[in-house]
Design a protein around this motif. Structure first.
Motif, PDB file in Angstrom:
ATOM      1  N   ILE A  73      -3.896   4.943  15.780  1.00  0.00           N
ATOM      2  CA  ILE A  73      -5.206   4.991  15.127  1.00  0.00           C
ATOM      3  C   ILE A  73      -5.301   3.794  14.193  1.00  0.00           C
ATOM      4  O   ILE A  73      -4.525   3.678  13.246  1.00  0.00           O
ATOM      5  CB  ILE A  73      -5.406   6.312  14.355  1.00  0.00           C
ATOM      6  N   PRO A  74      -6.227   2.887  14.455  1.00  0.00           N
ATOM      7  CA  PRO A  74      -6.307   1.677  13.620  1.00  0.00           C
ATOM      8  C   PRO A  74      -6.937   1.951  12.252  1.00  0.00           C
ATOM      9  O   PRO A  74      -7.921   2.674  12.141  1.00  0.00           O
ATOM     10  CB  PRO A  74      -7.191   0.740  14.438  1.00  0.00           C
ATOM     11  N   PHE A  75      -6.339   1.367  11.245  1.00  0.00           N
ATOM     12  CA  PHE A  75      -6.886   1.358   9.890  1.00  0.00           C
ATOM     13  C   PHE A  75      -7.099  -0.099   9.507  1.00  0.00           C
ATOM     14  O   PHE A  75      -6.378  -0.978   9.961  1.00  0.00           O
ATOM     15  CB  PHE A  75      -5.916   2.000   8.895  1.00  0.00           C
ATOM     16  N   PHE A  76      -8.075  -0.327   8.676  1.00  0.00           N
ATOM     17  CA  PHE A  76      -8.397  -1.674   8.200  1.00  0.00           C
ATOM     18  C   PHE A  76      -8.465  -1.638   6.687  1.00  0.00           C
ATOM     19  O   PHE A  76      -8.857  -0.630   6.105  1.00  0.00           O
ATOM     20  CB  PHE A  76      -9.741  -2.135   8.761  1.00  0.00           C
ATOM     21  N   LEU A  77      -8.107  -2.725   6.065  1.00  0.00           N
ATOM     22  CA  LEU A  77      -8.249  -2.864   4.621  1.00  0.00           C
ATOM     23  C   LEU A  77      -9.331  -3.899   4.369  1.00  0.00           C
ATOM     24  O   LEU A  77      -9.204  -5.050   4.780  1.00  0.00           O
ATOM     25  CB  LEU A  77      -6.927  -3.302   3.981  1.00  0.00           C
ATOM     26  N   SER A  78     -10.419  -3.478   3.727  1.00  0.00           N
ATOM     27  CA  SER A  78     -11.517  -4.392   3.457  1.00  0.00           C
ATOM     28  C   SER A  78     -11.132  -5.360   2.338  1.00  0.00           C
ATOM     29  O   SER A  78     -10.137  -5.162   1.636  1.00  0.00           O
ATOM     30  CB  SER A  78     -12.779  -3.618   3.068  1.00  0.00           C
ATOM     31  N   SER A  79     -11.938  -6.366   2.156  1.00  0.00           N
ATOM     32  CA  SER A  79     -11.665  -7.366   1.121  1.00  0.00           C
ATOM     33  C   SER A  79     -11.715  -6.774  -0.286  1.00  0.00           C
ATOM     34  O   SER A  79     -11.162  -7.348  -1.219  1.00  0.00           O
ATOM     35  CB  SER A  79     -12.656  -8.529   1.236  1.00  0.00           C
ATOM     36  N   ASN A  80     -12.356  -5.612  -0.442  1.00  0.00           N
ATOM     37  CA  ASN A  80     -12.408  -4.972  -1.764  1.00  0.00           C
ATOM     38  C   ASN A  80     -11.474  -3.753  -1.851  1.00  0.00           C
ATOM     39  O   ASN A  80     -11.695  -2.843  -2.627  1.00  0.00           O
ATOM     40  CB  ASN A  80     -13.846  -4.611  -2.139  1.00  0.00           C
ATOM     41  N   ASN A  81     -10.436  -3.745  -1.014  1.00  0.00           N
ATOM     42  CA  ASN A  81      -9.382  -2.730  -1.030  1.00  0.00           C
ATOM     43  C   ASN A  81      -9.843  -1.320  -0.685  1.00  0.00           C
ATOM     44  O   ASN A  81      -9.308  -0.344  -1.212  1.00  0.00           O
ATOM     45  CB  ASN A  81      -8.628  -2.724  -2.360  1.00  0.00           C
ATOM     46  N   LEU A 102       0.837  -1.198   0.000  1.00  0.00           N
ATOM     47  CA  LEU A 102       0.000   0.000   0.000  1.00  0.00           C
ATOM     48  C   LEU A 102       0.875   1.252   0.000  1.00  0.00           C
ATOM     49  O   LEU A 102       1.973   1.250   0.554  1.00  0.00           O
ATOM     50  CB  LEU A 102      -0.911   0.013   1.228  1.00  0.00           C
ATOM     51  N   PRO A 103       0.399   2.320  -0.604  1.00  0.00           N
ATOM     52  CA  PRO A 103       1.164   3.571  -0.625  1.00  0.00           C
ATOM     53  C   PRO A 103       1.209   4.207   0.769  1.00  0.00           C
ATOM     54  O   PRO A 103       0.462   3.817   1.670  1.00  0.00           O
ATOM     55  CB  PRO A 103       0.379   4.435  -1.609  1.00  0.00           C
ATOM     56  N   ASP A 104       2.071   5.202   0.938  1.00  0.00           N
ATOM     57  CA  ASP A 104       2.158   5.908   2.221  1.00  0.00           C
ATOM     58  C   ASP A 104       0.962   6.827   2.444  1.00  0.00           C
ATOM     59  O   ASP A 104       0.642   7.185   3.565  1.00  0.00           O
ATOM     60  CB  ASP A 104       3.442   6.734   2.286  1.00  0.00           C
ATOM     61  N   THR A 105       0.328   7.217   1.367  1.00  0.00           N
ATOM     62  CA  THR A 105      -0.794   8.147   1.434  1.00  0.00           C
ATOM     63  C   THR A 105      -2.062   7.458   0.965  1.00  0.00           C
ATOM     64  O   THR A 105      -2.046   6.693   0.008  1.00  0.00           O
ATOM     65  CB  THR A 105      -0.523   9.364   0.513  1.00  0.00           C
ATOM     66  N   CYS A 106      -3.162   7.736   1.661  1.00  0.00           N
ATOM     67  CA  CYS A 106      -4.467   7.308   1.159  1.00  0.00           C
ATOM     68  C   CYS A 106      -5.286   8.569   0.904  1.00  0.00           C
ATOM     69  O   CYS A 106      -4.881   9.670   1.282  1.00  0.00           O
ATOM     70  CB  CYS A 106      -5.157   6.347   2.121  1.00  0.00           C
ATOM     71  N   PHE A 107      -6.433   8.416   0.288  1.00  0.00           N
ATOM     72  CA  PHE A 107      -7.185   9.555  -0.201  1.00  0.00           C
ATOM     73  C   PHE A 107      -8.639   9.495   0.254  1.00  0.00           C
ATOM     74  O   PHE A 107      -9.244   8.428   0.281  1.00  0.00           O
ATOM     75  CB  PHE A 107      -7.122   9.586  -1.740  1.00  0.00           C
ATOM     76  N   HIS A 108      -9.173  10.671   0.593  1.00  0.00           N
ATOM     77  CA  HIS A 108     -10.581  10.781   0.974  1.00  0.00           C
ATOM     78  C   HIS A 108     -11.193  11.931   0.182  1.00  0.00           C
ATOM     79  O   HIS A 108     -10.769  13.082   0.309  1.00  0.00           O
ATOM     80  CB  HIS A 108     -10.711  11.056   2.476  1.00  0.00           C
ATOM     81  N   GLY A 109     -12.169  11.605  -0.652  1.00  0.00           N
ATOM     82  CA  GLY A 109     -12.813  12.622  -1.470  1.00  0.00           C
ATOM     83  C   GLY A 109     -13.952  13.294  -0.724  1.00  0.00           C
ATOM     84  O   GLY A 109     -14.656  12.670   0.076  1.00  0.00           O
ATOM     85  N   THR A 110     -14.117  14.580  -0.975  1.00  0.00           N
ATOM     86  CA  THR A 110     -15.197  15.331  -0.347  1.00  0.00           C
ATOM     87  C   THR A 110     -15.536  16.545  -1.205  1.00  0.00           C
ATOM     88  O   THR A 110     -15.161  16.627  -2.376  1.00  0.00           O
ATOM     89  CB  THR A 110     -14.823  15.730   1.103  1.00  0.00           C
ATOM     90  N   TYR A 111     -16.223  17.493  -0.628  1.00  0.00           N
ATOM     91  CA  TYR A 111     -16.674  18.696  -1.316  1.00  0.00           C
ATOM     92  C   TYR A 111     -16.030  19.908  -0.663  1.00  0.00           C
ATOM     93  O   TYR A 111     -15.760  19.905   0.545  1.00  0.00           O
ATOM     94  CB  TYR A 111     -18.202  18.785  -1.271  1.00  0.00           C
ATOM     95  N   TRP A 112     -15.795  20.947  -1.448  1.00  0.00           N
ATOM     96  CA  TRP A 112     -15.131  22.140  -0.925  1.00  0.00           C
ATOM     97  C   TRP A 112     -15.839  22.697   0.303  1.00  0.00           C
ATOM     98  O   TRP A 112     -15.190  23.220   1.210  1.00  0.00           O
ATOM     99  CB  TRP A 112     -15.010  23.208  -2.006  1.00  0.00           C
ATOM    100  N   LYS A 113     -17.152  22.579   0.375  1.00  0.00           N
ATOM    101  CA  LYS A 113     -17.886  23.150   1.511  1.00  0.00           C
ATOM    102  C   LYS A 113     -17.504  22.500   2.841  1.00  0.00           C
ATOM    103  O   LYS A 113     -17.753  23.063   3.899  1.00  0.00           O
ATOM    104  CB  LYS A 113     -19.399  23.047   1.283  1.00  0.00           C
ATOM    105  N   HIS A 114     -16.876  21.318   2.822  1.00  0.00           N
ATOM    106  CA  HIS A 114     -16.491  20.622   4.051  1.00  0.00           C
ATOM    107  C   HIS A 114     -15.031  20.834   4.450  1.00  0.00           C
ATOM    108  O   HIS A 114     -14.629  20.426   5.542  1.00  0.00           O
ATOM    109  CB  HIS A 114     -16.728  19.115   3.901  1.00  0.00           C
ATOM    110  N   VAL A 115     -14.252  21.473   3.594  1.00  0.00           N
ATOM    111  CA  VAL A 115     -12.809  21.579   3.838  1.00  0.00           C
ATOM    112  C   VAL A 115     -12.490  22.292   5.147  1.00  0.00           C
ATOM    113  O   VAL A 115     -11.681  21.812   5.947  1.00  0.00           O
ATOM    114  CB  VAL A 115     -12.101  22.247   2.636  1.00  0.00           C
TER     115      VAL A 115
END
Length: 100
Positions: A73-81, A2-15
């Motif tokens: 902080i725990p992270f999990f990887l689901s079966s569908n990545n 897995l890469p060092d960075t993961c990504f979370h998409g959102t909308y500018w109004k939530h930044v």
């Protein structure tokens, strides 16, 4: 692999809220809120993305998930990545915000 960075998409109004409070599990789906924050291990535009970066998001938070895990902080990887955490995920782990 897995890469060092993961990504979370959102909308500018939530930044501003995310920068102040961090990422929090939320959203309404089928009448109930989400239990986890969803992330993609793939960069926006990658056809392998199935969750974490919605097709209509406006911007993407880049998250240093490895540092978050090192800090307990725990992270999990689901079966569908899909990468998941219950959160909240403090804003200190956000390394960048970019337009999609």
């Amino acid at each position: 692999d897995l890469p060092d960075t993961c990504f979370h998409g959102t909308y500018w109004k939530h930044v501003n809220s995310i920068r102040a409070k961090g990422l929090i599990a939320g959203g309404r789906r089928r009448g109930r809120g989400r239990n986890h924050i969803h992330f993609s291990p793939y960069k926006p535009g990658d056809d392998r993305i199935i969750s974490g970066v919605r097709y209509d998001c406006e911007c993407v938070f880049h998250v240093d998930w490895r540092r978050a895990v090192e800090d307990g902080i725990p992270f999990f990887l689901s079966s569908n990545n899909v990468m998941l955490t219950r959160g909240p995920l403090p804003a200190e782990y956000v390394t960048d915000v970019t337009p999609v």
